[in-house]
Design a protein around this motif. Structure first.
Motif, short mmCIF file in Angstrom:
data_model
loop_
_atom_site.label_atom_id
_atom_site.label_comp_id
_atom_site.label_asym_id
_atom_site.label_seq_id
_atom_site.Cartn_x
_atom_site.Cartn_y
_atom_site.Cartn_z
N LYS A 27 -41.66 -7.53 35.51
CA LYS A 27 -42.82 -7.11 36.14
C LYS A 27 -43.08 -5.93 35.50
CE LYS A 27 -44.14 -5.38 40.41
NZ LYS A 27 -43.56 -5.22 42.21
N PRO A 28 -42.14 -4.54 35.31
CA PRO A 28 -42.58 -3.41 34.83
C PRO A 28 -43.12 -3.44 33.57
CG PRO A 28 -40.19 -3.44 35.33
CD PRO A 28 -40.65 -4.62 36.16
N ALA A 29 -42.55 -4.36 32.68
CA ALA A 29 -42.94 -4.30 31.20
C ALA A 29 -44.38 -4.88 31.24
CB ALA A 29 -42.05 -5.41 30.43
N ILE A 30 -44.50 -5.83 31.82
CA ILE A 30 -46.09 -6.27 31.94
C ILE A 30 -46.95 -5.13 32.29
CG2 ILE A 30 -47.41 -7.70 33.01
CD1 ILE A 30 -46.12 -9.27 30.80
N LEU A 31 -46.65 -4.63 33.28
CA LEU A 31 -47.50 -3.56 33.81
C LEU A 31 -47.68 -2.46 32.85
CD1 LEU A 31 -46.26 -3.33 37.76
CD2 LEU A 31 -48.38 -4.15 36.70
N ASP A 32 -46.56 -1.94 32.22
CA ASP A 32 -46.66 -1.17 31.15
C ASP A 32 -47.49 -1.44 29.94
OD1 ASP A 32 -44.90 0.65 32.55
OD2 ASP A 32 -43.25 0.08 31.32
N LEU A 33 -47.43 -2.53 29.56
CA LEU A 33 -48.31 -3.19 28.55
C LEU A 33 -49.77 -3.13 29.00
CD1 LEU A 33 -46.02 -5.97 27.28
CD2 LEU A 33 -46.83 -3.85 25.95
N ALA A 34 -50.02 -3.53 30.18
CA ALA A 34 -51.56 -3.56 30.78
C ALA A 34 -51.96 -2.04 30.89
CB ALA A 34 -51.44 -4.29 32.05
#
Length: 230
Positions: A27-34
């Motif tokens: 979850k945090p990795a996807i949000l960072d990439l977004a």
């Protein structure tokens, strides 16, 4: 039926609220990439119980969620409210949206369940506007080789593993494919690979999971991509 999330949806959703690989990694990795998603139209493809949908919406995105599991969508509805745009859909089949409907598509831990990526990537590309992004995570291709050292890394092959989610056992079945097969599929579908990421866990993970992360700056679990729709 393989990967029938309806049979363990509640246990899976409960486990993911606090787990290392979901709450403190995916979850945090996807949000960072977004990045900044304010005002962006985002399709959460395989939204599950809605944790990413909720986080993206809280950051100002206009989010639509789809999932093939009716039970998962029921849990998402409870979490997100009656006004959330949620639909049953399977990304390996035509999606119920017009061409160019979204700025971004999120596909977190979805494509590794599928043998053939041609149709789903084409459909995702269709619903993305030109210049849109596919942000995705799949099993890291090295995982299958670590589990079965005698396996042929370069073959696309089906494999299964057993898990315990909040005390309930479940078997998940995946398709391993080598990295070059992934990037070849992206290119064939009209995407340009902008980012390949093997991120560290989120802040707070080391305090919550000291044994799992002892001596590690990162760990092998999933591989993350940002793909630009040309």
């Amino acid at each position: 039926m393989e990967n029938d999330y309806d049979t363990f949806a509640e246990a899976y959703a409960a486990e993911n609220e606090t787990s290392l690989v979901n709450a403190y990694y995916t979850k945090p990795a996807i949000l960072d990439l977004a990045g900044d998603v304010t005002g962006r139209r985002i399709l959460d493809a395989g939204c599950g119980a809605g944790p990413l949908f909720e986080a993206l919406r809280d950051r100002g995105a206009i989010v639509t969620g789809v999932d093939s599991s009716a039970k998962m969508l029921e849990l998402a509805r409870k979490r997100l409210g009656d006004d959330a745009e949620l639909r049953i859909a399977d990304i390996s089949k035509p999606l119920p949206f017009p061409d160019g409907a979204f700025d971004d598509v999120i596909a977190a831990l979805v494509l590794h369940y599928l043998e053939d990526w041609t149709a789903p990537l084409a459909e995702i590309r269709r619903v993305l506007k030109p210049g849109g992004r596919l942000i995705m995570a799949v099993n890291h291709p090295i995982i299958y080789k670590l589990i079965d050292p005698e396996a042929d890394y370069f073959k696309t092959v089906k494999w299964s593993d057993e898990y315990t989610f909040a005390g309930q056992k479940a078997v998940l079945t995946y398709w391993h494919r080598p990295l070059h097969a992934m990037t070849d599929a992206f290119t064939a579908a009209g995407f340009r690979t902008a980012v390949v990421s093997e991120p560290p866990p989120a802040p707070g993970a080391r305090e919550r999971f000291p044994e799992e992360l002892a001596g590690k700056t990162a760990f092998l679990s999933f591989l993350f991509f940002v793909l630009d729709a040309d």
